[in-house]
Design an enzyme around this catalytic site. Structure first.
Site, mmCIF file in Angstrom:
data_model
loop_
_atom_site.group_PDB
_atom_site.id
_atom_site.type_symbol
_atom_site.label_atom_id
_atom_site.label_comp_id
_atom_site.label_asym_id
_atom_site.label_seq_id
_atom_site.Cartn_x
_atom_site.Cartn_y
_atom_site.Cartn_z
ATOM 1 N N ARG A 1 4.593 18.744 24.767
ATOM 2 C CA ARG A 1 3.737 19.194 25.856
ATOM 3 C C ARG A 1 4.397 20.379 26.554
ATOM 4 N NH1 ARG A 1 0.254 17.146 23.623
ATOM 5 N NH2 ARG A 1 -1.224 15.562 24.311
ATOM 6 N N GLU B 1 -2.450 27.166 28.300
ATOM 7 C CA GLU B 1 -2.982 27.420 26.957
ATOM 8 C C GLU B 1 -4.431 27.876 27.046
ATOM 9 O OE1 GLU B 1 -2.321 23.917 24.596
ATOM 10 O OE2 GLU B 1 -0.135 24.111 24.690
ATOM 11 N N HIS C 1 -0.470 25.519 19.417
ATOM 12 C CA HIS C 1 -0.748 24.086 19.582
ATOM 13 C C HIS C 1 -1.430 23.545 18.323
ATOM 14 C CE1 HIS C 1 -1.404 20.814 22.857
ATOM 15 N NE2 HIS C 1 -1.200 20.262 21.671
#
Length: 343
Positions: free
Chosen positions: A240, A269, A288
């Site tokens: 994370r 993000e 990601h």
């Protein structure tokens, strides 16, 4: 025609639900499920939210969203990290929450090791230079490192952390791990050894993060923690973004305190266009995507649908998947009379 009273309306919300994944998920959906998809929260219509009995998500689910979903009884997370779901609101509203524990652990572990290799060997830099017509083998030699024989410290030793330890065996290094719960039973079977956090930072050539985000761990890797890492170490984060204070990481990388970083997740993000991380040659960036492989979609979907059908049938869910138990779930709402083309 209105749908059958047994129709289950399920909304799939999140960036992983592109058209390719949608086709595979539809193939695996049980009979009687009516699926709607939205890749971004803003693409999810109010009608879609209001009609959904189940959400299958990678995107955030807030208390305000639950308030606008009177039929919602169950939230199934695609994957394991549920820090973007307001679990307290779900508990208060009688909405059960579950994850798909362990389904893509090996996939994410593989990506973390790929980040280690790419960062240590400066592979993106070499690739970019070669495409630009520059032959930089002499420049890479002084800064490149091998993974073989290195000490790797794993922060967090759940399904993914243990998978990383197993996959590292072929590199003949030492694997250390830290988790707040203390030593894990059978740790040696995974090829790892528990050490306190401070020792892990000081001894590890590479530190890889595989613990939850959220308030408990936010900012765990700030300037102070980064300063306690072994000089010239590498940081990998496929967990994370909020675990790392990015400004502090940039400072450690530009000063040479750390040799490099491999990052799949970020505080914001998508990664901001003006992020200084983009300009650093000793950083490898991925969007990601550690757990985003089409190989995993049918497996993940099957696991999610097993949980959903078990919940709807009043059956017990696997304990490791349960985040908010269905202790006092909302009563099901009949679908009779609902408009069939509502999404």
């Amino acid at each position: 025609m209105p749908p059958s009273p047994t129709t289950v309306r399920l909304a799939c919300l999140g960036f992983v639900f592109d058209r390719h994944a949608q086709a595979l998920i539809r193939q695996g959906a049980p009979a009687g499920f009516e699926l709607a998809f939205a890749e971004r929260p803003q693409d999810m219509s109010e009608a879609m939210l209001a009609e959904s009995e189940v959400l299958l998500v990678t995107a955030p689910v807030t208390d305000a969203m639950m308030a606008r979903a009177p039929r919602l009884r169950f939230i199934q997370k695609w994957g394991t990290g549920y820090d973007k779901i307001d679990t307290e609101a779900a508990r208060r509203r009688g909405i059960a929450v579950a994850i798909t524990a362990g389904v893509n652990a090996d996939t994410i572990a593989e990506h973390a090791i790929a980040l280690m290799l790419a960062t240590l060997r400066r592979i993106p830099l070499a690739d970019r230079a070669l495409r630009e017509g520059r032959w930089i083998s002499g420049e890479i030699r002084p800064v490149g490192q091998r993974l073989y024989g290195k000490t790797v410290g794993i922060v967090g030793f759940g399904n993914i952390g243990r998978a990383v330890a197993r996959q590292l065996r072929g590199f003949d290094g030492e694997v250390l791990y830290f988790t707040r719960g203390g030593p894990v039973a059978g740790e040696l079977a995974h090829g790892a050894r528990f050490v306190p956090f401070e020792e892990l930072l000081a001894q590890s050539d590479i530190v890889t993060l595989h613990c939850p985000g959220g308030a408990a761990n936010a900012g765990m890797f700030d300037a102070a923690a980064l300063a306690r890492m072994k000089p010239g170490a590498t940081l990998v984060n496929a967990a994370r973004g909020d675990l790392v204070v990015e400004a502090d990481l940039v400072a450690a990388l530009t000063s040479g305190r750390l040799a490099g970083a491999g990052l799949d997740v970020f505080a914001e993000e998508p990664l901001r266009a003006d992020s200084p991380l983009r300009s650093l040659d000793n950083v490898v960036l991925t969007p990601h995507s550690a757990g985003s492989l089409m190989d995993d979609v049918p497996i993940m979907a099957a696991h999610a649908f097993r949980n959903i059908t078990a919940f709807l049938g009043g059956e017990t869910l696997p304990a490791r998947d349960v985040v908010v138990p269905p202790a006092a779930p909302r009563a099901p709402v009949s679908s009779k009379g609902r408009d069939d083309d509502t999404r």
